[in-house]
Design a protein around this motif. Sequence first.
Motif, PDB file in Angstrom:
ATOM      1  N   ARG A   1       0.069   1.518 -10.869  1.00  0.00           N
ATOM      2  CA  ARG A   1      -0.226   0.202 -10.186  1.00  0.00           C
ATOM      3  C   ARG A   1      -0.224  -1.054 -11.303  1.00  0.00           C
ATOM      4  O   ARG A   1       0.663  -2.083 -10.590  1.00  0.00           O
TER       5      ARG A   1
ATOM      6  N   ASP B   1       0.942  -1.264   0.090  1.00  0.00           N
ATOM      7  CA  ASP B   1      -0.010   0.061  -0.247  1.00  0.00           C
ATOM      8  C   ASP B   1       0.977   1.154   0.015  1.00  0.00           C
ATOM      9  O   ASP B   1       1.638   1.316   0.642  1.00  0.00           O
TER      10      ASP B   1
ATOM     11  N   LYS C   1      -2.505   6.913 -12.309  1.00  0.00           N
ATOM     12  CA  LYS C   1      -2.434   5.597 -11.118  1.00  0.00           C
ATOM     13  C   LYS C   1      -2.749   4.321 -11.641  1.00  0.00           C
ATOM     14  O   LYS C   1      -1.974   3.437 -11.210  1.00  0.00           O
TER      15      LYS C   1
ATOM     16  N   GLN D   1      -3.131  -6.916  -9.153  1.00  0.00           N
ATOM     17  CA  GLN D   1      -3.502  -5.548  -9.100  1.00  0.00           C
ATOM     18  C   GLN D   1      -4.407  -5.196  -7.724  1.00  0.00           C
ATOM     19  O   GLN D   1      -4.267  -4.262  -7.089  1.00  0.00           O
TER      20      GLN D   1
ATOM     21  N   LEU E   1      -2.700   2.326  -4.123  1.00  0.00           N
ATOM     22  CA  LEU E   1      -1.999   3.719  -4.501  1.00  0.00           C
ATOM     23  C   LEU E   1      -3.119   4.702  -4.289  1.00  0.00           C
ATOM     24  O   LEU E   1      -3.825   4.780  -4.854  1.00  0.00           O
TER      25      LEU E   1
ATOM     26  N   VAL F   1      -2.509  -4.024  -4.848  1.00  0.00           N
ATOM     27  CA  VAL F   1      -1.401  -3.129  -4.933  1.00  0.00           C
ATOM     28  C   VAL F   1      -2.437  -1.743  -4.762  1.00  0.00           C
ATOM     29  O   VAL F   1      -3.073  -1.426  -5.644  1.00  0.00           O
TER      30      VAL F   1
END
Length: 160
Positions: free
Chosen positions: A114, A96, A110, A125, A130, A128
């Motif tokens: 990612r 994170d 973004k 994904q 973001l 992950v």
Amino acid sequence: MRVGLGTDRHRLEPGLPLVIGGHQLPEAPVGCVAHSDGDVLLHALTDALLGAIAAGDIGELFPDTDPRWAGAASELFVKEALRLAREAGWTLANLDATVHLQHVKLRDHKAAIRSSLARLTGLDQGAVGLKAKTGESVGPVGRGEAIDALVVVLLTRSEP
Ligand code: MG
């Protein structure tokens, strides 16, 4: 389980490449001053991985005085930290990340960042995270002088 925290900051200047999470932002007016490619997010990720296994920090493994790392793609640092974690018996479960950046909007990047992080780490994904934040126009980030990144990782014990 193990948790790891990594942070990083780089100074921004015009005319340099801006690479975040292995993804280069083509139209960015500023980029990172650094010995390597200055990927602040991958540096924080590397430190998070190393922290989770108590294996020191990125500066110990890849000193910025070593000419081998001049202009290096920071993916190398992440791959080595992942290798050390695997060797120690740990598997990355999720990451994170938060990036603080004032003048370049990350909204349109973004998904690409990612994807890049997922490819590099082997994570889905969905594992992950973001987030992008400004510096609220105060401090080094808010004045556009710097970019900051924070990353947390969770490692789980690998199957024997
Ligand atoms: Mg760095």
